[in-house]
Scaffold this active site. Structure first.
Site, PDB file in Angstrom:
ATOM      1  N   THR A  27     -50.044 -73.033  38.844  1.00  0.00           N
ATOM      2  CA  THR A  27     -48.849 -72.608  39.576  1.00  0.00           C
ATOM      3  C   THR A  27     -47.835 -72.064  38.582  1.00  0.00           C
ATOM      4  O   THR A  27     -47.886 -72.364  37.391  1.00  0.00           O
ATOM      5  CB  THR A  27     -48.194 -73.781  40.345  1.00  0.00           C
ATOM      6  OG1 THR A  27     -47.619 -74.684  39.404  1.00  0.00           O
ATOM      7  CG2 THR A  27     -49.180 -74.491  41.253  1.00  0.00           C
ATOM      8  N   CYS A  28     -46.915 -71.302  39.093  1.00  0.00           N
ATOM      9  CA  CYS A  28     -45.794 -70.833  38.270  1.00  0.00           C
ATOM     10  C   CYS A  28     -44.564 -71.665  38.625  1.00  0.00           C
ATOM     11  O   CYS A  28     -43.483 -71.150  38.844  1.00  0.00           O
ATOM     12  CB  CYS A  28     -45.554 -69.340  38.454  1.00  0.00           C
ATOM     13  SG  CYS A  28     -45.254 -68.878  40.168  1.00  0.00           S
ATOM     14  N   SER A  29     -44.776 -72.959  38.688  1.00  0.00           N
ATOM     15  CA  SER A  29     -43.739 -73.896  39.098  1.00  0.00           C
ATOM     16  C   SER A  29     -43.709 -75.077  38.133  1.00  0.00           C
ATOM     17  O   SER A  29     -44.727 -75.413  37.530  1.00  0.00           O
ATOM     18  CB  SER A  29     -44.039 -74.405  40.518  1.00  0.00           C
ATOM     19  OG  SER A  29     -43.182 -75.459  40.861  1.00  0.00           O
ATOM     20  N   GLY A  99     -41.965 -71.522  33.028  1.00  0.00           N
ATOM     21  CA  GLY A  99     -42.515 -72.752  33.575  1.00  0.00           C
ATOM     22  C   GLY A  99     -43.774 -72.489  34.366  1.00  0.00           C
ATOM     23  O   GLY A  99     -43.805 -71.626  35.237  1.00  0.00           O
ATOM     24  N   PHE A 100     -44.848 -73.210  34.034  1.00  0.00           N
ATOM     25  CA  PHE A 100     -46.074 -73.154  34.822  1.00  0.00           C
ATOM     26  C   PHE A 100     -46.903 -74.394  34.555  1.00  0.00           C
ATOM     27  O   PHE A 100     -46.568 -75.218  33.705  1.00  0.00           O
ATOM     28  CB  PHE A 100     -46.861 -71.860  34.587  1.00  0.00           C
ATOM     29  CG  PHE A 100     -47.438 -71.688  33.209  1.00  0.00           C
ATOM     30  CD1 PHE A 100     -48.758 -72.027  32.945  1.00  0.00           C
ATOM     31  CD2 PHE A 100     -46.671 -71.146  32.193  1.00  0.00           C
ATOM     32  CE1 PHE A 100     -49.290 -71.850  31.688  1.00  0.00           C
ATOM     33  CE2 PHE A 100     -47.202 -70.960  30.932  1.00  0.00           C
ATOM     34  CZ  PHE A 100     -48.506 -71.313  30.683  1.00  0.00           C
TER      35      PHE A 100
END
Length: 118
Positions: A27-29, A99-100
């Site tokens: 994820t890009c979270s 952030g990922f």
């Protein structure tokens, strides 16, 4: 996080079931509910899946505690937060990272699935 769970379910169904089916979840979270909690969801919902270490030196840091992953599992996943270095002045932002998160799974056998709760 619910859309990601649906994607994960579909992906598991498409994987080879002879021990050679691998899946990368990324994820890009930096939100644990979209990352560590979904990894834990997949492992609980699909006993046919196992978390495996990422076999490259990707950097990052282990997964967060408190979202259902044990110590070994937390070290199998990698987080890349924007604030990665801490010095005497506090966290230092890495300008190259927004952030990922990344995790790698292997499907051990044909689908076995626990009761659908979501």
């Amino acid at each position: 996080a619910n859309y990601q769970k649906r994607f994960l379910r579909e992906a598991v169904d498409l994987l080879r079931s002879d021990g050679k089916g691998f899946m990368t979840y990324s994820t890009c979270s930096i939100h644990a509910m979209e990352n560590e909690a979904n990894v834990q969801f997949l492992l609980t919902e699909y006993p046919c899946m196992e978390l495996v270490p990422i076999d490259i030196d990707a950097g990052g840091s282990p997964g967060l505690a408190g979202y259902g992953l044990d110590e070994y599992q937390r070290h199998c996943v990698r987080r890349f937060d924007a604030f990665v270095n801490t010095n005497a002045d506090g966290p230092e932002k890495d300008e190259d990272v927004m952030g990922f998160f990344i995790a790698k799974f292997r499907k051990k056998e044909a689908n076995t699935r626990t009761q659908d709760t979501t």
